[in-house]
Design a protein around this motif. Sequence first.
Motif, PDB file in Angstrom:
ATOM      1  N   MET A  46       0.849  -1.192   0.000  1.00  0.00           N
ATOM      2  CA  MET A  46       0.000   0.000   0.000  1.00  0.00           C
ATOM      3  C   MET A  46       0.879   1.234   0.000  1.00  0.00           C
ATOM      4  SD  MET A  46      -2.689   1.315   2.887  1.00  0.00           S
ATOM      5  CE  MET A  46      -1.381   1.962   3.923  1.00  0.00           C
ATOM      6  N   ASN A  47       0.590   2.197  -0.851  1.00  0.00           N
ATOM      7  CA  ASN A  47       1.339   3.437  -0.873  1.00  0.00           C
ATOM      8  C   ASN A  47       0.884   4.344   0.255  1.00  0.00           C
ATOM      9  OD1 ASN A  47       2.816   2.801  -3.216  1.00  0.00           O
ATOM     10  ND2 ASN A  47       1.089   3.427  -4.506  1.00  0.00           N
ATOM     11  N   ARG A  48       1.806   5.151   0.731  1.00  0.00           N
ATOM     12  CA  ARG A  48       1.470   6.052   1.826  1.00  0.00           C
ATOM     13  C   ARG A  48       0.370   7.012   1.408  1.00  0.00           C
ATOM     14  NH1 ARG A  48       6.253   8.432   4.999  1.00  0.00           N
ATOM     15  NH2 ARG A  48       6.048   6.358   5.855  1.00  0.00           N
ATOM     16  N   ARG A  49      -0.600   7.163   2.257  1.00  0.00           N
ATOM     17  CA  ARG A  49      -1.720   8.056   1.968  1.00  0.00           C
ATOM     18  C   ARG A  49      -1.401   9.454   2.466  1.00  0.00           C
ATOM     19  NH1 ARG A  49      -3.402   3.155   3.879  1.00  0.00           N
ATOM     20  NH2 ARG A  49      -4.997   2.043   2.696  1.00  0.00           N
ATOM     21  N   ARG A  50      -1.770  10.456   1.689  1.00  0.00           N
ATOM     22  CA  ARG A  50      -1.635  11.838   2.147  1.00  0.00           C
ATOM     23  C   ARG A  50      -2.673  12.068   3.236  1.00  0.00           C
ATOM     24  NH1 ARG A  50       0.766  15.444  -1.507  1.00  0.00           N
ATOM     25  NH2 ARG A  50      -0.799  17.044  -1.121  1.00  0.00           N
ATOM     26  N   SER A  51      -2.245  12.577   4.344  1.00  0.00           N
ATOM     27  CA  SER A  51      -3.125  12.692   5.498  1.00  0.00           C
ATOM     28  C   SER A  51      -3.774  14.066   5.587  1.00  0.00           C
ATOM     29  CB  SER A  51      -2.338  12.432   6.787  1.00  0.00           C
ATOM     30  OG  SER A  51      -3.105  12.767   7.914  1.00  0.00           O
ATOM     31  N   PRO A  52      -5.111  14.138   5.563  1.00  0.00           N
ATOM     32  CA  PRO A  52      -5.784  15.425   5.733  1.00  0.00           C
ATOM     33  C   PRO A  52      -5.517  16.041   7.105  1.00  0.00           C
ATOM     34  CG  PRO A  52      -7.370  13.615   5.789  1.00  0.00           C
ATOM     35  CD  PRO A  52      -6.070  13.037   5.340  1.00  0.00           C
ATOM     36  N   THR A  53      -5.241  15.219   8.103  1.00  0.00           N
ATOM     37  CA  THR A  53      -4.942  15.749   9.434  1.00  0.00           C
ATOM     38  C   THR A  53      -3.677  16.582   9.406  1.00  0.00           C
ATOM     39  OG1 THR A  53      -5.896  13.728  10.366  1.00  0.00           O
ATOM     40  CG2 THR A  53      -4.600  15.112  11.847  1.00  0.00           C
ATOM     41  N   VAL A  54      -2.640  16.079   8.734  1.00  0.00           N
ATOM     42  CA  VAL A  54      -1.377  16.798   8.637  1.00  0.00           C
ATOM     43  C   VAL A  54      -1.547  18.059   7.799  1.00  0.00           C
ATOM     44  CG1 VAL A  54       1.009  16.663   7.830  1.00  0.00           C
ATOM     45  CG2 VAL A  54      -0.041  14.701   8.975  1.00  0.00           C
ATOM     46  N   ARG A  55      -2.321  17.970   6.709  1.00  0.00           N
ATOM     47  CA  ARG A  55      -2.555  19.151   5.870  1.00  0.00           C
ATOM     48  C   ARG A  55      -3.278  20.241   6.654  1.00  0.00           C
ATOM     49  NH1 ARG A  55       0.315  16.313   3.792  1.00  0.00           N
ATOM     50  NH2 ARG A  55       0.469  15.597   1.651  1.00  0.00           N
ATOM     51  N   ARG A  56      -4.251  19.846   7.455  1.00  0.00           N
ATOM     52  CA  ARG A  56      -5.009  20.818   8.249  1.00  0.00           C
ATOM     53  C   ARG A  56      -4.096  21.525   9.249  1.00  0.00           C
ATOM     54  NH1 ARG A  56      -8.863  17.537   9.868  1.00  0.00           N
ATOM     55  NH2 ARG A  56      -8.031  17.139  11.939  1.00  0.00           N
ATOM     56  N   ARG A  57      -3.214  20.760   9.862  1.00  0.00           N
ATOM     57  CA  ARG A  57      -2.276  21.351  10.820  1.00  0.00           C
ATOM     58  C   ARG A  57      -1.328  22.308  10.125  1.00  0.00           C
ATOM     59  NH1 ARG A  57       2.955  18.578  13.137  1.00  0.00           N
ATOM     60  NH2 ARG A  57       3.357  19.775  15.025  1.00  0.00           N
ATOM     61  N   ARG A  58      -0.777  21.897   8.963  1.00  0.00           N
ATOM     62  CA  ARG A  58       0.157  22.759   8.240  1.00  0.00           C
ATOM     63  C   ARG A  58      -0.521  24.051   7.800  1.00  0.00           C
ATOM     64  NH1 ARG A  58       2.812  20.573   2.823  1.00  0.00           N
ATOM     65  NH2 ARG A  58       3.550  18.973   4.288  1.00  0.00           N
ATOM     66  N   LEU A  59      -1.738  23.910   7.298  1.00  0.00           N
ATOM     67  CA  LEU A  59      -2.477  25.094   6.853  1.00  0.00           C
ATOM     68  C   LEU A  59      -2.678  26.064   8.010  1.00  0.00           C
ATOM     69  CD1 LEU A  59      -4.115  26.514   4.611  1.00  0.00           C
ATOM     70  CD2 LEU A  59      -6.111  25.229   5.404  1.00  0.00           C
ATOM     71  N   GLY A  60      -3.067  25.556   9.172  1.00  0.00           N
ATOM     72  CA  GLY A  60      -3.283  26.418  10.327  1.00  0.00           C
ATOM     73  C   GLY A  60      -2.034  27.175  10.724  1.00  0.00           C
ATOM     74  N   VAL A  61      -0.902  26.469  10.722  1.00  0.00           N
ATOM     75  CA  VAL A  61       0.374  27.101  11.078  1.00  0.00           C
ATOM     76  C   VAL A  61       0.702  28.238  10.106  1.00  0.00           C
ATOM     77  CG1 VAL A  61       2.875  26.736  11.168  1.00  0.00           C
ATOM     78  CG2 VAL A  61       1.326  25.087  12.249  1.00  0.00           C
ATOM     79  N   GLU A  62       0.509  27.984   8.820  1.00  0.00           N
ATOM     80  CA  GLU A  62       0.829  29.002   7.812  1.00  0.00           C
ATOM     81  C   GLU A  62      -0.113  30.199   7.901  1.00  0.00           C
ATOM     82  OE1 GLU A  62       3.496  29.016   5.486  1.00  0.00           O
ATOM     83  OE2 GLU A  62       4.075  27.564   7.018  1.00  0.00           O
ATOM     84  N   LEU A  63      -1.390  29.935   8.098  1.00  0.00           N
ATOM     85  CA  LEU A  63      -2.347  31.039   8.197  1.00  0.00           C
ATOM     86  C   LEU A  63      -2.037  31.931   9.404  1.00  0.00           C
ATOM     87  CD1 LEU A  63      -5.695  29.232   7.299  1.00  0.00           C
ATOM     88  CD2 LEU A  63      -4.455  30.917   5.916  1.00  0.00           C
ATOM     89  N   ARG A  64      -1.703  31.299  10.513  1.00  0.00           N
ATOM     90  CA  ARG A  64      -1.359  32.099  11.696  1.00  0.00           C
ATOM     91  C   ARG A  64      -0.084  32.904  11.452  1.00  0.00           C
ATOM     92  NH1 ARG A  64      -0.331  29.948  17.923  1.00  0.00           N
ATOM     93  NH2 ARG A  64       0.247  31.986  18.768  1.00  0.00           N
ATOM     94  N   ARG A  65       0.911  32.302  10.802  1.00  0.00           N
ATOM     95  CA  ARG A  65       2.172  33.005  10.538  1.00  0.00           C
ATOM     96  C   ARG A  65       1.955  34.232   9.668  1.00  0.00           C
ATOM     97  NH1 ARG A  65       6.370  32.559   6.753  1.00  0.00           N
ATOM     98  NH2 ARG A  65       5.331  30.861   5.626  1.00  0.00           N
ATOM     99  N   TYR A  66       1.140  34.074   8.622  1.00  0.00           N
ATOM    100  CA  TYR A  66       0.896  35.217   7.734  1.00  0.00           C
ATOM    101  C   TYR A  66       0.042  36.287   8.422  1.00  0.00           C
ATOM    102  CZ  TYR A  66       3.025  32.934   3.716  1.00  0.00           C
ATOM    103  OH  TYR A  66       3.927  32.365   2.857  1.00  0.00           O
ATOM    104  N   ARG A  67      -0.890  35.853   9.263  1.00  0.00           N
ATOM    105  CA  ARG A  67      -1.716  36.838   9.974  1.00  0.00           C
ATOM    106  C   ARG A  67      -0.855  37.673  10.924  1.00  0.00           C
ATOM    107  NH1 ARG A  67      -3.608  37.085  14.852  1.00  0.00           N
ATOM    108  NH2 ARG A  67      -3.279  34.872  15.360  1.00  0.00           N
ATOM    109  N   GLU A  68       0.008  36.994  11.674  1.00  0.00           N
ATOM    110  CA  GLU A  68       0.859  37.713  12.618  1.00  0.00           C
ATOM    111  C   GLU A  68       1.851  38.621  11.904  1.00  0.00           C
ATOM    112  OE1 GLU A  68       2.493  34.569  14.976  1.00  0.00           O
ATOM    113  OE2 GLU A  68       0.776  34.547  16.368  1.00  0.00           O
ATOM    114  N   ALA A  69       2.372  38.162  10.762  1.00  0.00           N
ATOM    115  CA  ALA A  69       3.310  38.984   9.987  1.00  0.00           C
ATOM    116  C   ALA A  69       2.633  40.243   9.463  1.00  0.00           C
ATOM    117  CB  ALA A  69       3.884  38.169   8.822  1.00  0.00           C
TER     118      ALA A  69
END
Length: 293
Positions: free
Chosen positions: A1-24
């Motif tokens: 089985m090939n590794r599945r892209r995880s929506p949980t990880v994507r959601r976390r990454r998106l949140g981190v980036e959105l907060r970084r750009y908002r604070e900047a």
Amino acid sequence: MNRRRSPTVRRRRLGVELRRYREAAGVTIDVVAERLGCSPSKISRIETGHTTASPPDVSAMLAIYGVDPDISGELVEISRDARKKGWWHPFSTVLNSTYVGFEAEARSIQAYEQQVIPGLLQSEQYAMALIRSARWDDTDQEIAQRVRVRMERQSLLIQDDPIDLWVVLDEAVVSRPVGGDAVMRDQLRHLVDTAGLPNVTLQILPFAVGAHAAMDGAFAILDFPSDGDPALVFAENAAGGLFLEKDDELRKFREVFGTIRAAALDPEASIGMIEKLAEEPLWKSRRRASESI
């Protein structure tokens, strides 16, 4: 089985980036919420990865922050990935889908267990016995679903791009006959077989070590392939567990794992001990003493 892209990880990454750009951009959560016509708590949940943001919301938020259109397009695409369902979604009522979501895309896991064999290393019969004991009020169907998910998770160890797993087990884990003699002996042989995989390292922390650095409880350190996805720790507790990701928390658990790894038997000696236990189990030799209590 090939590794599945995880929506949980994507959601976390998106949140981190959105907060970084908002604070900047020097924009407060209240301002963003007012512009989007939603509550500040929704923005906060998006930034912490607890809520999935829709692509239009992400686009609107990044426009407020003045983010470059090319970068904005990449983050909107991540938001689409984050809204997809993971393979485990049909079983979300019977498992910790957040942990499984992170596990699905981890590059490596370093774990310590003091009571039970970790899910990735469990035999089917051991898993069945363990879940029946721990989830005594579950229906047969719910138990079967939990076992099925646990077996599905183990494909991470043998897929084309397998996860690297390093586990330190307290000696108590291999000394307690979960499911009875036959089931536990089979589980021990399963441990030996799985530890033979090139991406799996298994060590036993013997009773003789006495008190040690991980006495507070079981934990797992998850590292991810992308620099954009920082490592995290899952620390088990009576309520299920906590996700920890601050630098000082990660540093502490890495130090703890390094300490118990150094104190444990080396992998070869650990496998030798497990093989011996499969033939001469401790629960057999200690039965007389326990019966006298």
